[in-house]
Design an enzyme around this catalytic site. Structure first.
Site, PDB file in Angstrom:
ATOM      1  N   ILE A 188      -4.137   4.242   0.730  1.00  0.00           N
ATOM      2  CA  ILE A 188      -4.645   4.634   2.042  1.00  0.00           C
ATOM      3  C   ILE A 188      -5.832   5.573   1.912  1.00  0.00           C
ATOM      4  O   ILE A 188      -6.839   5.434   2.620  1.00  0.00           O
ATOM      5  CB  ILE A 188      -3.537   5.309   2.870  1.00  0.00           C
ATOM      6  CG1 ILE A 188      -2.377   4.344   3.099  1.00  0.00           C
ATOM      7  CG2 ILE A 188      -4.081   5.786   4.215  1.00  0.00           C
ATOM      8  CD1 ILE A 188      -1.129   5.012   3.653  1.00  0.00           C
ATOM      9  N   PHE A 217       0.842  -1.207   0.000  1.00  0.00           N
ATOM     10  CA  PHE A 217       0.000   0.000   0.000  1.00  0.00           C
ATOM     11  C   PHE A 217       0.871   1.249   0.000  1.00  0.00           C
ATOM     12  O   PHE A 217       2.048   1.226   0.367  1.00  0.00           O
ATOM     13  CB  PHE A 217      -0.950   0.002   1.209  1.00  0.00           C
ATOM     14  CG  PHE A 217      -0.273   0.126   2.545  1.00  0.00           C
ATOM     15  CD1 PHE A 217      -0.082   1.376   3.130  1.00  0.00           C
ATOM     16  CD2 PHE A 217       0.183  -0.997   3.226  1.00  0.00           C
ATOM     17  CE1 PHE A 217       0.549   1.495   4.365  1.00  0.00           C
ATOM     18  CE2 PHE A 217       0.798  -0.892   4.463  1.00  0.00           C
ATOM     19  CZ  PHE A 217       0.994   0.360   5.036  1.00  0.00           C
ATOM     20  N   CYS A 218       0.265   2.349  -0.442  1.00  0.00           N
ATOM     21  CA  CYS A 218       0.903   3.659  -0.436  1.00  0.00           C
ATOM     22  C   CYS A 218      -0.203   4.692  -0.285  1.00  0.00           C
ATOM     23  O   CYS A 218      -1.327   4.354   0.092  1.00  0.00           O
ATOM     24  CB  CYS A 218       1.720   3.869  -1.709  1.00  0.00           C
ATOM     25  SG  CYS A 218       0.759   3.650  -3.234  1.00  0.00           S
ATOM     26  N   THR A 219       0.075   5.949  -0.550  1.00  0.00           N
ATOM     27  CA  THR A 219      -0.897   7.007  -0.287  1.00  0.00           C
ATOM     28  C   THR A 219      -2.165   6.855  -1.121  1.00  0.00           C
ATOM     29  O   THR A 219      -3.272   6.769  -0.589  1.00  0.00           O
ATOM     30  CB  THR A 219      -0.270   8.387  -0.546  1.00  0.00           C
ATOM     31  OG1 THR A 219       0.927   8.511   0.211  1.00  0.00           O
ATOM     32  CG2 THR A 219      -1.235   9.499  -0.155  1.00  0.00           C
ATOM     33  N   GLY A 225      -2.177   4.775  -4.192  1.00  0.00           N
ATOM     34  CA  GLY A 225      -2.152   3.581  -5.023  1.00  0.00           C
ATOM     35  C   GLY A 225      -1.137   3.578  -6.138  1.00  0.00           C
ATOM     36  O   GLY A 225      -0.792   2.516  -6.662  1.00  0.00           O
TER      37      GLY A 225
END
Length: 249
Positions: A209, A180-182, A184
Site C-alpha cells: 500500500i 497486498f499488505c502495508t 509488501g
C-alpha cells in the site's frame, strides 16, 4: 522534520547475531529510533530520525552485496514517531510459520502500482479477467482503510491467513488475485505460499500500500493505511493524521 523509512530485504544471513550488534550500534550512535528485526532470512526495518543520519545508517548496507537491491520507502513527520530503538534477533522477519515461503531463491510474480490502478479503473486486467484485491492484513489494520471492494479476512495475525482464506478459494478461481499488505513483506510469503498451494492466479502488489501511495496516490483506495508507530495511519499523500481513529462501522 523527521525522516521515516520502511524497508525489508530477504537475504541469507549466516551470522545474524553479528548484524544485530552492528545495526544496533550504528542506529544508536546516529540517534535513530524505531524497530529493526533480523533473522536468518533477512532484515525488516522501521526507523526515524534526521535525514542525514538515516542516509549514514543506510550507506554501509547499500555497499553490502547481501543487500543489493534494498528498497527503502520514505515519508516525513513533524515529530519522532518512535519512543525508543529496538533491534531484535528473530526466527523470521515476518512470522508466517509455513515451510518454503521465504523468497530467497524465488518469489511470486508481482504487479506494479500503475498497472493495478489501471486495472481498477477499467474493471478488469489486461486479459479481461475480473480483479480481486486480497488484503492480507489483520482486522485492526483493515479498519483504517483498504482498497474499495477488497476481499478482507477475519484474522488477528498473519499466521491465521491460510485457514481464513480457505472458504474463498473456489470463488477466486476465475479472477486475477492481487494480494497486498502495508509495505509488501507479508505478500512476499503469502503470495508464494498461495501459488505453491495451487492458486496460480495470485500476484503480489509491488511495494504494498505504501508503494502504491508513493507511485499513484489513493486511486481505488478508501481511507488510510495503518502503520506500526505513533503516526497511527498515513493518508495517500503519506501524511500522518494525528487524530486518526477507527470510525465505528
Amino acid at each position: 522534520m523527521v525522516t521515516n523509512i520502511a524497508a525489508y530485504h530477504f537475504t541469507p544471513l549466516d551470522q545474524p547475531e553479528a548484524l544485530v550488534a552492528d545495526l544496533r550500534e550504528r542506529a544508536g550512535s546516529l540517534a535513530l529510533r524505531g524497530t529493526v528485526l533480523v533473522a536468518p532470512e533477512g532484515v525488516n526495518m522501521f526507523l526515524a530520525g534526521d535525514a542525514d543520519a538515516i542516509e549514514a545508517f543506510l550507506a554501509p548496507m547499500r555497499e553490502d552485496a547481501r543487500f543489493e537491491g534494498l528498497r527503502v520507502k520514505y515519508s516525513e513527520s513533524l515529530a519522532q514517531p518512535f519512543a525508543r530503538l529496538k533491534v531484535k534477533l528473530k526466527r523470521e522477519i515476518i512470522s508466517f510459520r509455513r515451510e518454503g515461503t521465504t523468497p530467497l531463491h524465488a518469489r511470486a510474480p508481482d504487479v506494479k502500482p500503475a498497472t493495478v490502478a489501471r486495472w481498477l479503473q477499467q474493471g478488469h486486467d489486461d486479459d479481461g479477467r475480473r480483479v480481486v484485491m486480497l488484503d492480507t492484513r489483520n482486522d485492526q489494520e483493515v479498519a483504517y482503510g483498504t482498497f474499495a471492494g477488497a476481499l478482507t479476512l477475519p484474522i488477528a495475525r498473519f499466521t491465521d491467513l491460510p485457514a481464513a482464506l480457505e472458504p474463498h478459494r473456489e470463488a477466486l478461481k476465475d479472477a486475477t488475485v492481487v494480494s497486498f499488505c502495508t509495505g509488501g513483506i507479508r505478500c512476499e510469503k503469502a503470495a508464494l505460499w498461495m501459488r505453491d498451494d495451487g492458486m496460480d492466479n495470485v500476484l503480489q502488489l509491488d511495494g504494498g500500500i505504501l508503494g502504491y501511495f508513493e507511485e499513484v496516490g489513493g486511486q481505488g483506495y478508501e481511507g488510510r493505511c495503518f502503520v506500526f508507530d505513533e503516526r497511527v495511519a498515513l493518508d495517500p499523500a503519506l501524511q500522518p493524521l494525528v487524530d486518526a481513529k477507527v470510525q465505528a462501522a
